[in-house]
Design an enzyme around this catalytic site. Structure first.
Site, PDB file in Angstrom:
ATOM      1  N   SER A 282       0.805  -1.223   0.000  1.00 18.98           N
ATOM      2  CA  SER A 282       0.000   0.000   0.000  1.00 18.98           C
ATOM      3  C   SER A 282       0.833   1.266   0.000  1.00 18.98           C
ATOM      4  CB  SER A 282      -0.914   0.023   1.233  1.00 18.98           C
ATOM      5  OG  SER A 282      -1.772  -1.084   1.259  1.00 18.98           O
ATOM      6  N   HIS A 365      -7.224   0.281   6.237  1.00 18.41           N
ATOM      7  CA  HIS A 365      -6.792  -1.103   6.454  1.00 18.41           C
ATOM      8  C   HIS A 365      -6.774  -1.477   7.939  1.00 18.41           C
ATOM      9  CE1 HIS A 365      -5.973  -2.132   2.329  1.00 18.41           C
ATOM     10  NE2 HIS A 365      -5.235  -1.056   2.172  1.00 18.41           N
TER      11      HIS A 365
END
Length: 425
Positions: A282, A365
């Site tokens: 990410s 997340h």
């Protein structure tokens, strides 16, 4: 000409509002459906100039009657019970919610309301009084786009061209450079899954891209290299979520991505039992901006005195470099600078994330139940990666057996982080 256009827009807005009031007053279901279809048609033809007048009236004239709500509230307070509560609930609901429900029952109504909210959000900052209209739309859309109603589909090279074009257009994290690039991302060691709504069967709402790999990746370039050779299925040990993109701005605030990742992980675990690890690679889009804006670490909770001292020293050394120098490829070759950036990234993700101004990807997340697993200096050497995070990327680990535990911890302000990341503080 401008005067004529303005008059035409105002007239169209008045017609839409008159039809909306008529639809709300209609008792017969058959007539209601016909009126809703006519209203949907007229809303689709409205110019951009006409919409503010519609939103202004929806905010001002489609509210509950205060006196009636007060009487109902007093009646419920005097005699709490099913009947008085039902009356209070009905009278306190804004009439525009029922208007939106009636529109949603007609063919094309769902898409019309989603596009309507997209327009509303574009002007919300300049028109704060529209917030009540947005709150009603968000409330209803969150119910209608509940993941239980959504269909998850795998998108592959055999999918309709119109759908593939939408994927190229909406990819928001790592741009897809044409058809060859998309084809590589759909080969057997890559997967792409999307959510669809029954009323919008040809429009992806959100999609996630997955790479099937033997090891946890530390850089994005190999994952999106369009001329790379596909890996054999026998090497698949790890599923990596490396991009997630929302396709519909009108659904901002409706939870979709967290459910999609979990559903994809469960699907892949059933299809490929040898997959034991589910993680992300990410970006950290807010990191560089935070580094430039933070003046002191004294107000960050959760840092012990020794950690705060080390981080302050690293921050001081980092701030000796200009933003331009930090975003240059040469900065990736400075080992001392990279070590300081790793420490500051750990501070940002662990200490700043639970607070206002935390990284949006990290919040997504971690709130989704993932664990902060590993920092990757020079993970993204692209111009965008260097500018927004000085090349830093992060792996979040989705331990499917501990997702709920990590999510609950995050709601209490605790960050689930691997020892390797926590030890950087």
């Amino acid at each position: 000409m401008a005067i004529v256009d303005s008059w035409t827009s105002a007239r169209a807005a008045r017609q839409v509002l008159a039809l909306a009031r008529k639809l709300l007053s209609e008792r017969g279901q058959a007539n209601s459906l016909g009126l809703a279809q006519e209203l949907i048609h007229r809303m689709g033809a409205l110019s951009a100039e006409a919409w503010p007048a519609v939103f202004d009236k929806l905010a001002a004239d489609f509210n509950p009657e205060p006196a009636a709500v007060l009487r109902a509230a007093q009646a419920y307070a005097d005699a709490p019970g099913t009947d008085t509560l039902r009356v209070l609930t009905e009278l306190s609901e804004p009439p525009r919610q029922e208007l939106f429900r009636r529109l949603n029952r007609a063919p094309g109504g769902t898409g019309t309301l989603v596009r309507m909210r997209r327009r509303l959000l574009d002007g919300l900052k300049a028109h704060p009084d529209w917030r009540m209209v947005d709150a009603d739309l968000l409330h209803l859309l969150s119910s209608w786009f509940n993941p239980g109603f959504l269909e998850m589909r795998q998108v592959d090279w055999q999918s309709p061209a119109q759908l593939l074009e939408q994927i190229i257009h909406h990819e928001a994290v790592h741009a897809i450079d044409g058809w060859d690039d998309l084809r590589r991302r759909l080969l057997p060691d890559r997967r792409l899954f999307a959510f669809f709504h029954p009323q919008l069967p040809h429009e992806p709402l959100i999609f996630v891209e997955v790479a099937l790999l033997p090891d946890m990746p530390e850089a994005i370039a190999p994952l999106i290299a369009k001329r790379s050779e596909p890996m054999p299925a026998s090497s698949f040990k790890i599923a990596v979520f490396y991009s997630i993109s929302n396709c519909e701005p009108g659904l901002r605030g409706v939870s979709l991505g967290n459910f999609l990742i979990k559903r994809v992980a469960e699907h892949l675990r059933r299809e490929l039992p040898r997959l034991k690890v589910f993680c992300t690679l990410s970006p950290i889009p807010g990191f560089a901006a935070w580094l430039q804006s933070v003046q002191t670490l004294d107000e960050l909770p959760g840092l012990k005195p020794a950690q705060r001292e080390r981080a302050s020293e690293s921050l001081g050394r980092v701030r000796q470099h200009s933003a331009t120098a930090l975003a240059s490829p040469s900065a990736l070759e400075d080992d001392t600078l990279q070590e300081d950036l790793r420490r500051m990234a750990a501070v940002y993700l662990i200490a700043q994330t639970p607070l206002a101004g935390g990284d949006p990807v990290a919040r997504f997340h971690l709130d989704n139940g993932a664990r902060l697993e590993r920092l990757n200096p020079a993970g993204d050497r692209s111009a965008k990666g260097l500018k927004q995070s000085h090349g830093m990327m992060v792996n979040y680990l989705y331990d499917l057996d501990r997702i709920e535990q990590h999510h609950e911890a995050f709601t209490q302000g605790e960050i689930a982080a691997a020892r390797a990341v926590g030890g950087l503080l």
